[in-house]
Design a protein around this motif. Structure first.
Motif, PDB file in Angstrom:
ATOM      1  N   ALA A 214       0.985  -1.102   0.497  1.00 27.96           N
ATOM      2  CA  ALA A 214      -0.190  -0.164   0.145  1.00 27.96           C
ATOM      3  C   ALA A 214       0.678   1.009   0.467  1.00 27.96           C
ATOM      4  O   ALA A 214       0.539   2.080  -0.434  1.00 27.96           O
ATOM      5  N   ARG A 215       2.268   1.837   0.879  1.00 26.75           N
ATOM      6  CA  ARG A 215       2.450   2.598   0.470  1.00 26.75           C
ATOM      7  C   ARG A 215       3.635   2.628  -0.779  1.00 26.75           C
ATOM      8  O   ARG A 215       4.053   3.448  -0.824  1.00 26.75           O
ATOM      9  N   LEU A 216       4.016   1.570  -1.211  1.00 25.56           N
ATOM     10  CA  LEU A 216       5.041   1.789  -2.322  1.00 25.56           C
ATOM     11  C   LEU A 216       3.355   1.736  -3.448  1.00 25.56           C
ATOM     12  O   LEU A 216       3.523   2.486  -4.395  1.00 25.56           O
ATOM     13  N   ASP A 287       5.718  -3.489 -15.330  1.00 23.69           N
ATOM     14  CA  ASP A 287       4.555  -3.672 -15.343  1.00 23.69           C
ATOM     15  C   ASP A 287       4.037  -4.517 -13.399  1.00 23.69           C
ATOM     16  O   ASP A 287       3.261  -5.162 -13.541  1.00 23.69           O
ATOM     17  N   LEU A 288       4.682  -3.572 -12.991  1.00 27.19           N
ATOM     18  CA  LEU A 288       4.114  -3.264 -11.861  1.00 27.19           C
ATOM     19  C   LEU A 288       3.231  -2.180 -12.377  1.00 27.19           C
ATOM     20  O   LEU A 288       2.643  -0.845 -12.853  1.00 27.19           O
ATOM     21  N   VAL A 289       1.489  -3.170 -11.410  1.00 27.07           N
ATOM     22  CA  VAL A 289       0.807  -2.068 -11.853  1.00 27.07           C
ATOM     23  C   VAL A 289       0.141  -0.916 -10.078  1.00 27.07           C
ATOM     24  O   VAL A 289       0.103  -2.102  -9.733  1.00 27.07           O
ATOM     25  N   PRO A 290       0.066  -0.101 -10.020  1.00 27.35           N
ATOM     26  CA  PRO A 290      -1.048   0.601 -10.003  1.00 27.35           C
ATOM     27  C   PRO A 290      -1.416   0.262  -9.319  1.00 27.35           C
ATOM     28  O   PRO A 290      -3.187  -0.372  -9.409  1.00 27.35           O
ATOM     29  N   THR A 304      -2.281   2.826   4.364  1.00 29.85           N
ATOM     30  CA  THR A 304      -2.876   1.581   5.443  1.00 29.85           C
ATOM     31  C   THR A 304      -3.542   0.414   4.887  1.00 29.85           C
ATOM     32  O   THR A 304      -3.233   0.324   3.159  1.00 29.85           O
ATOM     33  N   ILE A 305      -3.868  -0.347   5.214  1.00 29.74           N
ATOM     34  CA  ILE A 305      -4.939  -1.277   4.045  1.00 29.74           C
ATOM     35  C   ILE A 305      -6.125  -1.346   5.016  1.00 29.74           C
ATOM     36  O   ILE A 305      -6.536  -1.138   6.559  1.00 29.74           O
ATOM     37  N   CYS A 306      -7.055  -2.454   4.192  1.00 30.40           N
ATOM     38  CA  CYS A 306      -9.088  -2.065   4.952  1.00 30.40           C
ATOM     39  C   CYS A 306      -8.455  -3.457   5.217  1.00 30.40           C
ATOM     40  O   CYS A 306      -7.969  -4.788   5.239  1.00 30.40           O
ATOM     41  N   GLU A 307      -8.927  -4.164   6.274  1.00 34.69           N
ATOM     42  CA  GLU A 307      -8.309  -4.888   7.504  1.00 34.69           C
ATOM     43  C   GLU A 307      -9.481  -6.131   6.918  1.00 34.69           C
ATOM     44  O   GLU A 307      -9.152  -7.165   6.577  1.00 34.69           O
ATOM     45  N   LEU A 309     -11.103  -6.593   3.140  1.00 38.17           N
ATOM     46  CA  LEU A 309     -10.955  -6.459   1.870  1.00 38.17           C
ATOM     47  C   LEU A 309      -9.256  -7.052   2.467  1.00 38.17           C
ATOM     48  O   LEU A 309      -8.902  -7.227   0.754  1.00 38.17           O
ATOM     49  N   LYS A 310      -8.015  -6.400   2.499  1.00 36.86           N
ATOM     50  CA  LYS A 310      -6.455  -6.630   2.575  1.00 36.86           C
ATOM     51  C   LYS A 310      -6.362  -5.755   1.395  1.00 36.86           C
ATOM     52  O   LYS A 310      -5.312  -6.311   0.946  1.00 36.86           O
ATOM     53  N   LEU A 311      -6.753  -4.476   1.104  1.00 39.21           N
ATOM     54  CA  LEU A 311      -6.404  -3.822  -0.135  1.00 39.21           C
ATOM     55  C   LEU A 311      -6.256  -2.746   0.755  1.00 39.21           C
ATOM     56  O   LEU A 311      -6.132  -2.067   1.416  1.00 39.21           O
ATOM     57  N   PRO A 312      -5.403  -1.883  -0.270  1.00 35.44           N
ATOM     58  CA  PRO A 312      -4.427  -1.008   0.138  1.00 35.44           C
ATOM     59  C   PRO A 312      -5.916   0.971   0.376  1.00 35.44           C
ATOM     60  O   PRO A 312      -6.410   0.452  -0.205  1.00 35.44           O
ATOM     61  N   LEU A 313      -5.427   1.489   1.431  1.00 33.99           N
ATOM     62  CA  LEU A 313      -6.514   2.557   1.826  1.00 33.99           C
ATOM     63  C   LEU A 313      -5.350   4.246   2.414  1.00 33.99           C
ATOM     64  O   LEU A 313      -4.947   3.663   2.578  1.00 33.99           O
TER      65      LEU A 313
END
Length: 368
Positions: A214-216, A287-290, A304-307, A309-313
């Motif tokens: 997420a931070r990257l 091939d790095l995908v945002p 951070t992440i959504c705990e 969904l485990k996705l960037p937030l």
């Protein structure tokens, strides 16, 4: 060290127990053997059986169900909490070796007993939640790491720098490690509990892989092997201390320094697309995908992440979740997205919004 062996104690006696034991043993990372119980077995008998297994039969740890006093055919008159408390006390007095104690129970049982009894949280190194299809490889790796780590932990003459394998710990907030300077006696469990509960399961000073991504600004799934290539560029941030072979974590402060050196900017203020472009050009990785915002969110300034969904937030678009412990001054809150909160995603796993966020969630529901 040979394959670590765990004693397993449960008052139930059905096919699910055999399946659980086989699930662990099939990984070949640990060996799990059930300790037979008899209905009404007294406290001292069970305690002595466990001690014999640890001291004489070379068992490395204990895997124990929470409600030994439940409705199982081999139910006892006491719970895992009472027997674990006695074993910890004996270890603290150096009457028996220190060893990992891992709680093994269902979500419902943990909610019913464990979460309401906060004094019991300090007894267990880790909690394995029984599920229909557990990730035995993942959990066995952690249990193996706990067993091996305990073998190396000292009672006396400890060095925090050696245990956590970082020579410049003094550059971090000194309140993080102050507990080790305010205790007259320190036993292996103190280090184990601190590492797992204070460092690994909280955000800051260490972060997990999904938070790192997420931070990257990177979408792990869509980036494939390119993500692994990028990870290799941040090896200097990788945690390599106690239990690091069971938990992949990265030092947040070292990461921030490296990102500042790479970009000359504060990464937290950049959109995911900008971060990925900088990383791609710096390291020559294609091939790095945002990562993209979660449903109903707009910001890609992820940190951070959504705990659920485990996705960037972006924390500004997140909802703080209820924790079973109070945050330390240096720790960051955990979040879920408004979408996950409104849809109650993660509730079945014990992920729930903090009570201060309920009004905000209701307003979101009305406007969506």
């Amino acid at each position: 060290m040979d394959t670590p062996k765990y004693i397993y104690i449960d008052d139930e006696n059905d096919s699910s127990i055999e399946s659980l034991i086989n699930g662990f043993n099939d990984t070949k990372l640990i060996a799990v053997e059930r300790l037979p119980l008899s209905k009404g077995m007294d406290f001292s008998t069970l305690k002595n059986l466990i001690i014999q297994k640890i001291e004489k039969d070379s068992y490395s740890g204990l895997l124990i169900d929470l409600r030994l006093d439940g409705e199982g055919p081999d139910s006892l008159d006491y719970s895992a909490i009472s027997i674990s408390s006695e074993l910890r006390a004996l270890s603290a007095r150096e009457e028996i070796p220190s060893f990992p104690i891992v709680l093994c129970s269902t979500i419902d049982k943990i909610k019913e007993t464990y979460k309401s009894d906060k004094t019991s949280h300090d007894l267990f190194d880790y909690t394995f939640k029984k599920a229909e299809e557990p990730n035995y490889e993942k959990f066995s790796k952690k249990l193996c790491s706990l067993a091996k780590g305990y073998k190396d932990l000292p009672y006396k003459d400890f060095s925090l720098e050696t245990i956590f394998n970082r020579p410049d710990l003094n550059t971090l907030d000194q309140r993080i490690f102050e507990r080790f300077f305010n205790q007259d006696i320190i036993v292996p469990y103190d280090f184990a509990y601190f590492a797992v509960k204070t460092l690994f399961h909280c955000t800051n000073p260490l972060i997990k892989e999904t938070t790192l991504a997420a931070r990257l600004g990177v979408d792990i799934a869509k980036s494939g092997d390119s993500w692994l290539t990028l990870l290799s560029k941040f090896e200097n941030c990788k945690y390599s201390g106690l239990f690091s072979d069971g938990w992949n974590r990265w030092w947040a402060d070292i990461l921030n320094i490296q990102l500042k050196e790479i970009s000359g900017k504060n990464f937290s203020f950049l959109k995911a697309e900008e971060r990925v472009e900088i990383l791609s050009q710096t390291f020559g990785i294609d091939d790095l995908v945002p990562a993209v915002p979660i449903t109903n969110n707009a910001s890609s300034e992820f940190w951070t992440i959504c705990e659920a969904l485990k996705l960037p937030l972006d924390p500004l678009e997140g909802v703080k979740i209820r924790l079973s412990h109070e945050l330390k001054p240096w720790q960051e809150p955990k979040y879920i997205s408004l979408y996950a909160a409104a849809e109650r995603i993660g509730v079945d796993k014990g992920i729930e919004p903090h009570y201060t966020e309920l009004e905000r969630i209701e307003e979101f529901k009305k406007g969506s």
